[in-house]
Design a protein around this motif. Structure first.
Motif, short mmCIF file in Angstrom:
data_model
loop_
_atom_site.label_atom_id
_atom_site.label_comp_id
_atom_site.label_asym_id
_atom_site.label_seq_id
_atom_site.Cartn_x
_atom_site.Cartn_y
_atom_site.Cartn_z
N ASN A 144 54.65 -79.02 73.11
CA ASN A 144 54.31 -80.15 73.96
C ASN A 144 54.50 -81.48 73.22
O ASN A 144 55.07 -82.42 73.76
N SER A 145 54.06 -81.51 71.96
CA SER A 145 54.21 -82.75 71.17
C SER A 145 55.63 -82.92 70.66
O SER A 145 56.08 -84.04 70.39
N GLY A 146 56.33 -81.80 70.48
CA GLY A 146 57.68 -81.85 69.93
C GLY A 146 57.71 -82.05 68.43
O GLY A 146 58.78 -82.27 67.85
N GLU A 147 56.54 -81.97 67.80
CA GLU A 147 56.46 -82.24 66.36
C GLU A 147 55.94 -81.06 65.57
O GLU A 147 55.42 -81.22 64.46
N ALA A 148 56.05 -79.85 66.10
CA ALA A 148 55.57 -78.66 65.39
C ALA A 148 56.24 -78.55 64.03
O ALA A 148 57.47 -78.60 63.92
N THR A 149 55.44 -78.42 62.98
CA THR A 149 55.95 -78.37 61.61
C THR A 149 56.97 -77.25 61.43
O THR A 149 57.99 -77.42 60.76
N GLU A 150 56.66 -76.11 62.01
CA GLU A 150 57.55 -74.94 61.87
C GLU A 150 58.94 -75.22 62.42
O GLU A 150 59.95 -74.78 61.86
N PHE A 151 59.00 -75.99 63.51
CA PHE A 151 60.30 -76.28 64.11
C PHE A 151 61.14 -77.20 63.23
O PHE A 151 62.37 -77.14 63.26
N LYS A 152 60.48 -78.02 62.44
CA LYS A 152 61.21 -78.92 61.54
C LYS A 152 61.90 -78.13 60.42
O LYS A 152 62.88 -78.60 59.83
N LEU A 153 61.40 -76.93 60.17
CA LEU A 153 62.05 -76.05 59.20
C LEU A 153 63.09 -75.15 59.87
O LEU A 153 64.13 -74.84 59.28
N MET A 154 62.82 -74.77 61.10
CA MET A 154 63.68 -73.81 61.79
C MET A 154 64.95 -74.44 62.36
O MET A 154 66.03 -73.85 62.28
N LEU A 155 64.83 -75.61 62.93
CA LEU A 155 65.98 -76.21 63.64
C LEU A 155 67.19 -76.45 62.75
O LEU A 155 68.33 -76.20 63.17
N PRO A 156 67.02 -76.92 61.50
CA PRO A 156 68.21 -77.08 60.64
C PRO A 156 68.93 -75.75 60.41
O PRO A 156 70.17 -75.72 60.32
N LEU A 157 68.15 -74.65 60.35
CA LEU A 157 68.77 -73.33 60.17
C LEU A 157 69.55 -72.92 61.41
O LEU A 157 70.64 -72.36 61.32
N PHE A 158 69.00 -73.23 62.57
CA PHE A 158 69.71 -72.91 63.81
C PHE A 158 71.00 -73.73 63.93
O PHE A 158 72.02 -73.23 64.40
N LYS A 159 70.92 -74.98 63.51
CA LYS A 159 72.11 -75.83 63.55
C LYS A 159 73.19 -75.28 62.63
O LYS A 159 74.38 -75.29 62.94
N ARG A 160 72.76 -74.80 61.46
CA ARG A 160 73.73 -74.26 60.50
C ARG A 160 74.43 -73.03 61.08
O ARG A 160 75.61 -72.80 60.81
N LYS A 161 73.70 -72.26 61.87
CA LYS A 161 74.28 -71.08 62.53
C LYS A 161 75.03 -71.44 63.81
O LYS A 161 75.58 -70.59 64.48
N LYS A 162 74.98 -72.74 64.17
CA LYS A 162 75.65 -73.25 65.37
C LYS A 162 75.11 -72.59 66.64
O LYS A 162 75.86 -72.28 67.59
N LEU A 163 73.80 -72.37 66.66
CA LEU A 163 73.16 -71.79 67.83
C LEU A 163 72.86 -72.86 68.87
O LEU A 163 72.48 -73.98 68.51
N LYS A 164 73.01 -72.54 70.14
CA LYS A 164 72.58 -73.42 71.21
C LYS A 164 71.05 -73.40 71.26
O LYS A 164 70.43 -72.34 71.12
N THR A 165 70.45 -74.56 71.48
CA THR A 165 69.00 -74.64 71.52
C THR A 165 68.52 -75.41 72.75
O THR A 165 69.15 -76.38 73.18
N ILE A 166 67.41 -74.94 73.31
CA ILE A 166 66.77 -75.59 74.45
C ILE A 166 65.34 -75.93 74.04
O ILE A 166 64.63 -75.06 73.51
N GLY A 167 64.93 -77.16 74.27
CA GLY A 167 63.59 -77.56 73.90
C GLY A 167 62.73 -77.87 75.12
O GLY A 167 63.12 -78.67 75.97
#
Length: 321
Positions: free
Chosen positions: A98-121
């Motif tokens: 809801n806040s969009g600032e979850a600490t875990e996501f700040k670690l996960m999203l760069p990894l998803f980008k590196r894998k070139k995964l599509k993401t929906i928030g």
């Protein structure tokens, strides 16, 4: 006290309904593109979220999985400690915060980008880290939480759940997912049983059908009726093709007229009986039996040879009703 409780409940629902009604304005191009990305996804849909967002995420993943889109939920903390190994390069990730600032996501999203995964928030904060990093934003924001403290996720949780359903059902339509497909995801339910089980699936292979031949006597047929308990004997020719049936009702009517037990059953049987084929749905056969007020029916193969007798009890036992 009663009136106060009722008022609180009504006020809660009014707030949530009001916030939910604003979602109609949020079906944006991002929403449409997210649906198309989900349709085109060759891998799995990974849903993740923490706290109340995680609970909602589990339901969203379950809805996708049951409507034709392979999906499962990963807890963000577990993801960061090994479960990310379940994410492949062809997968798509839905992140809920809801806040969009979850600490875990700040670690996960760069990894998803590196894998070139599509993401929906899914987020209520379009200016957040999550909104800035994902490919598609689903806006679940609210002006008022139903919680009087404005702290517990209430309206925002409802919005997230509803937008998850809207997304899953939209993709379901894109996939032309029908009731038969749904049944294969729900084989344990009555609907699944109705749409999956054919007559051949319910045949008890170890049970010999009650077969008699036209030249057998009434005495022999009575023994056949008593031995099997189906309430009918199927009269076949030498090639096992069905010629007729002789039922308990036929027996009663015969004995009312005569007690000659040597008469041939070929003279007494009901010709052109109601039969069902092995590859017909058992639910359709059950409806036929109800319409004809019968409790047992011969099942034949494609060449009209007798395979078995199926009863309403056997069909009910499979979960069909």
């Amino acid at each position: 006290m009663y009136e106060k409780i009722k008022k609180t409940a009504i006020d809660t629902l009014k707030i949530e309904l009001n916030e939910a009604s604003r979602l109609l304005e949020r079906i944006s191009d991002d929403f449409v593109e997210a649906c198309l990305a989900l349709q085109q996804c060759k891998g799995k849909v990974i849903v993740t979220g923490i706290g109340k967002s995680g609970h909602i995420g589990k339901k969203i993943a379950a809805t996708f999985a049951s409507t034709g889109t392979p999906a499962f939920f990963i807890h963000p903390a577990e993801a960061l400690h090994g479960d990310l190994g379940m994410v492949d390069s062809e997968d798509l990730v839905i992140l809920i915060s809801n806040s969009g600032e979850a600490t875990e996501f700040k670690l996960m999203l760069p990894l998803f980008k590196r894998k070139k995964l599509k993401t929906i928030g899914f987020t209520g904060n379009r200016s957040s880290f999550l909104a800035d990093q994902v490919d598609f934003i689903i806006d679940t924001g609210v002006e008022n939480e139903a919680c009087p403290l404005g702290l517990a996720p209430t309206s925002s949780a409802v919005n997230t759940l509803m937008m998850g359903d809207a997304l899953a059902i939209s993709v379901m339509h894109l996939r032309d997912f029908n009731s038969t497909d749904y049944a294969f995801s729900h084989p344990g339910g009555s609907l699944g049983a109705r749409l999956i089980f054919k007559n051949m699936d319910l045949i008890e292979q170890h049970v010999q059908p009650p077969v008699c031949y036209p030249d057998e006597t009434l005495s022999e047929v009575i023994f056949c009726l008593s031995r099997t308990g189906y309430g009918l004997a199927v009269i076949c020719d030498d090639d096992d093709k069905v010629l007729g049936v002789f039922t308990d009702g036929d027996l009663r009517r015969t004995l009312e007229k005569s007690t000659d037990l040597t008469v041939k059953v070929g003279e007494l049987m009901t010709r052109t009986p109601i039969v069902a084929t092995a590859d017909e749905l058992a639910y359709s056969t059950l409806e036929l039996m109800h319409s004809k007020d019968i409790n047992a029916i011969p099942i034949v193969d494609s060449e009209e040879r007798l395979m078995a007798v199926l009863t309403t009890h056997q069909i009910y036992k499979s979960g069909i009703n």
